[in-house]
Design an enzyme around this catalytic site. Structure first.
Site, mmCIF file in Angstrom:
data_model
loop_
_atom_site.group_PDB
_atom_site.id
_atom_site.type_symbol
_atom_site.label_atom_id
_atom_site.label_comp_id
_atom_site.label_asym_id
_atom_site.label_seq_id
_atom_site.Cartn_x
_atom_site.Cartn_y
_atom_site.Cartn_z
ATOM 1 N N LYS A 1 0.843 -1.193 0.000
ATOM 2 C CA LYS A 1 0.000 0.000 0.000
ATOM 3 C C LYS A 1 0.882 1.248 0.000
ATOM 4 O O LYS A 1 1.485 1.599 1.002
ATOM 5 C CB LYS A 1 -0.933 0.046 1.210
ATOM 6 C CG LYS A 1 -2.054 1.063 0.953
ATOM 7 C CD LYS A 1 -2.557 1.795 2.161
ATOM 8 C CE LYS A 1 -1.810 3.006 2.574
ATOM 9 N NZ LYS A 1 -1.871 4.176 1.691
ATOM 10 N N GLY B 1 6.856 4.857 8.298
ATOM 11 C CA GLY B 1 6.002 6.037 8.409
ATOM 12 C C GLY B 1 6.138 6.662 9.777
ATOM 13 O O GLY B 1 7.187 6.550 10.420
ATOM 14 N N SER B 2 5.063 7.284 10.219
ATOM 15 C CA SER B 2 5.143 8.092 11.445
ATOM 16 C C SER B 2 4.782 7.275 12.688
ATOM 17 O O SER B 2 4.143 6.223 12.602
ATOM 18 C CB SER B 2 4.202 9.288 11.312
ATOM 19 O OG SER B 2 2.873 8.814 11.244
ATOM 20 N N THR C 1 0.876 6.602 13.366
ATOM 21 C CA THR C 1 0.333 5.533 12.518
ATOM 22 C C THR C 1 0.868 4.177 12.977
ATOM 23 O O THR C 1 0.134 3.180 12.981
ATOM 24 C CB THR C 1 0.704 5.772 11.039
ATOM 25 O OG1 THR C 1 0.317 7.096 10.686
ATOM 26 C CG2 THR C 1 -0.002 4.801 10.123
ATOM 27 N N ALA C 2 2.131 4.140 13.380
ATOM 28 C CA ALA C 2 2.723 2.881 13.855
ATOM 29 C C ALA C 2 1.972 2.350 15.068
ATOM 30 O O ALA C 2 1.713 1.151 15.179
ATOM 31 C CB ALA C 2 4.193 3.098 14.196
ATOM 32 N N GLU D 1 9.601 1.084 10.805
ATOM 33 C CA GLU D 1 10.671 2.050 10.547
ATOM 34 C C GLU D 1 10.052 3.432 10.622
ATOM 35 O O GLU D 1 9.280 3.821 9.750
ATOM 36 C CB GLU D 1 11.281 1.793 9.159
ATOM 37 C CG GLU D 1 11.936 0.426 9.093
ATOM 38 C CD GLU D 1 12.575 0.125 7.758
ATOM 39 O OE1 GLU D 1 12.520 0.980 6.857
ATOM 40 O OE2 GLU D 1 13.119 -0.972 7.619
ATOM 41 N N CYS E 1 13.780 10.654 6.781
ATOM 42 C CA CYS E 1 13.678 10.161 8.160
ATOM 43 C C CYS E 1 15.005 10.237 8.888
ATOM 44 O O CYS E 1 15.053 10.498 10.083
ATOM 45 C CB CYS E 1 13.169 8.730 8.158
ATOM 46 S SG CYS E 1 14.219 7.613 7.216
ATOM 47 N N GLU F 1 9.806 15.710 15.388
ATOM 48 C CA GLU F 1 10.227 15.638 13.987
ATOM 49 C C GLU F 1 9.414 16.629 13.150
ATOM 50 O O GLU F 1 8.186 16.588 13.152
ATOM 51 C CB GLU F 1 9.993 14.223 13.465
ATOM 52 C CG GLU F 1 10.451 14.016 12.044
ATOM 53 C CD GLU F 1 10.121 12.615 11.526
ATOM 54 O OE1 GLU F 1 8.963 12.160 11.696
ATOM 55 O OE2 GLU F 1 11.019 11.993 10.945
#
Ligand code: NAP
Ligand code: MG
Length: 487
Positions: free
Chosen positions: A181, A234-235, A238-239, A256, A289, A384
């Site tokens: 995705k 991703g962020s 969301t993780a 990651e 990142c 971040e």
């Protein structure tokens, strides 16, 4: 031309999902725009739970045959995909730049060759993957990396095809099947990858691509009981969501995530090199990142370092990422620009001083920014930004440097500039980070472990670490012939 094809930078891109070897359209679409000029590029099929389920079912159906395909044949197909990437390198570079605004010259020279290399590397590593047998009281222990099953791979927009294939290649090499995705802000090259895989002869259902909003297709993919691995880049928020969703089935996760990495500049460093390393952090408009966004400089050289940094930063050209001379392109999306702007505005209100930048540029550009007079516990130092925004703080000694460096909730990377090898050894041993660079940045071998500590991630990928994740590692213990003693 099919209404499902769109032409981007002269390249035809299918806007539909790719499920079980077929193009599948959704009734709903979402709009993909170019960050370069805000132009509409495509109306992309917007997946729902139905397409997510269909893709997992296709990956599940294709798994037994793919898992049983001899390693050498899987490796051959991966090399064929790499050939396809190399053949279409210019098209991939053009489409990626148009879609996410990163520099065309880096896509041409660095990123897309690396995409091909992702496939070649894991194809070759697969054939080398071996653990020497060992014996226990005469019994042989034989370790194998067995294919695990369908994997869900979810990727962000900042380096779309690069980050997708860094997961797709080892998963396919491992004998797993994949549902990829891509991020909704930059979905186009994932669709081209599906074309390339088909042309290479990858069997139907081995690679599937589902497009859509994470909030809509995310849960149906990550909570699916038939999914055996989830790898996410991703962020952090969301993780957390994905981890909760995967918990029901205890699906193994590789995460990651973000970073707030430091660049430590000691007084004994080559200051010119250190300034170069610092300026490099504006690459991809800071949407990296690994970016070392916190510059920590030993107090006596802070002024000289800042002078050299400012001089080098002033030479950077911001503009159209398709132009060869451009160093910094646009920010991916108006929402991201707003986010960056908010971070900087709040920092300035809290007393920070902009050495350079500190404001938006024209259109979707943010001026390269260096902020100083920032507190360690302030938002701009702790969170971040994911834009071209760096902070500068000073330290008095090694202990303080290490303390500041480690004092965020992240631990993705760290860079140390020093001319003293003993100091480098002392400092690197104390830094909390998945990757530490000394007097260099972004040197990344696919053999090396990659990942983050603390909130920067869970697990490591790269080389054998990727196979450890994407496989069910098995130990088979065989008794010697005629052996009866079970004691
Ligand atoms: P993000 O918002 O977390 O999105 C990443 C991906 O997750 C997108 O495909 C997104 O889909 C999807 N997603 C969103 N909600 C989801 C849900 N509920 N379930 C499943 N998937 C969902 O991150 P981003 O803003 O795209 O990317 C920037 C972040 O990635 C930064 O924090 C950066 O540091 C990190 N990053 C880390 C690495 C690394 O290797 N450590 C590399 C690059 C980037 P949609 O966006 O399409 O909705
Ligand atoms: Mg886009």
């Amino acid at each position: 031309m099919s209404t499902h094809l769109t032409t981007v930078a002269g390249v035809a891109v299918d806007t539909r999902h790719f499920i079980g070897g077929e193009r599948v359209a959704s009734t709903e679409t979402f709009t993909d725009v170019s960050p370069i000029d805000g132009s509409v590029l495509a109306e992309i099929s917007r997946g729902t739970a139905m397409e997510a389920a269909a893709a997992v079912a296709a990956a599940k159906a294709a798994f037994p045959a793919w898992a049983a395909t001899p390693r050498a044949e899987r490796a051959r197909l991966l090399h064929a995909i790499a050939d396809g990437v190399e053949r279409r390198l210019e098209e991939l570079a053009l489409v990626e730049t148009t879609d996410n605004g990163a520099l065309l010259r880096s896509h041409r020279r660095g990123v897309m060759p690396r995409v091909a290399h992702n496939f070649r590397f894991f194809a070759d590593w697969l054939l080398e993957l071996d653990h020497e047998d060992f014996t226990t009281r005469g019994h042989t222990n034989h370790v194998t990396w067995d294919p695990a099953g369908p994997c869900v791979l979810i990727t962000p927009w900042n380096a779309p095809l690069m980050l997708a294939t860094w997961k797709v290649a080892p998963a396919l090499a491992a004998g797993d099947t994949v549902v990829l995705k891509p991020a909704e802000w930059s979905p186009l090259t994932a669709s081209l990858l599906a074309d390339i895989a088909t042309e290479a002869g990858l069997p139907a259902g081995v690679l599937n691509v589902v497009q859509g909003y994470g909030s809509e297709v995310g849960d149906p993919l990550t909570a699916h009981p038939d999914v055996r691995r989830i790898s996410f880049t991703g962020s952090v928020p969301t993780a957390r969501h994905i981890a909760a969703s995967a918990a029901a089935n205890l699906t193994p996760l590789s995460l990651e995530l973000g970073g707030k990495s430091p660049l430590l500049v000691f007084a004994d460093a080559d200051l010119d090199l250190a300034a170069d390393l610092a300026v490099e952090q504006y690459d991809n408009a800071g949407q990296v990142c690994l970016a070392a966004t916190r510059i920590l400089v030993e107090a006596p050289v802070a002024e000289e370092f800042t002078r050299r940094f400012t001089e080098k930063a002033a030479a950077l050209r911001q503009g159209d990422p398709r132009e060869e001379a451009t160093d910094i392109g646009p920010t991916i999306h108006p929402r991201q620009l707003e986010k960056i702007n908010g971070f900087v505005r709040r920092a300035l209100e809290a007393g920070a001083r902009a050495v350079i930048g500190g404001h938006r540029g024209a259109g979707q550009y943010y001026a390269p920014t260096l902020l100083t007079d920032v507190r360690q516990d302030s938002e701009i130092v702790q969170e971040e930004v994911f834009g071209p925004v760096l902070t500068l703080q000073t330290f008095d000694d090694e202990d303080e440097a290490v303390r500041l460096a480690n004092d965020t909730r992240f631990g993705l990377a760290a860079t140390v500039a020093t001319g003293d090898a003993d100091r480098a050894a002392r400092v690197t041993a104390r830094l909390v980070a998945g990757t530490v660079w000394v007097n260099c940045f972004f040197v990344r071998d696919l053999k090396a472990p990659f990942g983050g500590s603390r909130h920067s991630g869970v697990g490591r990928e790269g080389g054998t670490w990727s196979f450890d994740f994407y496989c069910d590692v098995k130990n088979t213990v065989t008794a010697p012939k005629g052996f009866k003693d079970h004691g």
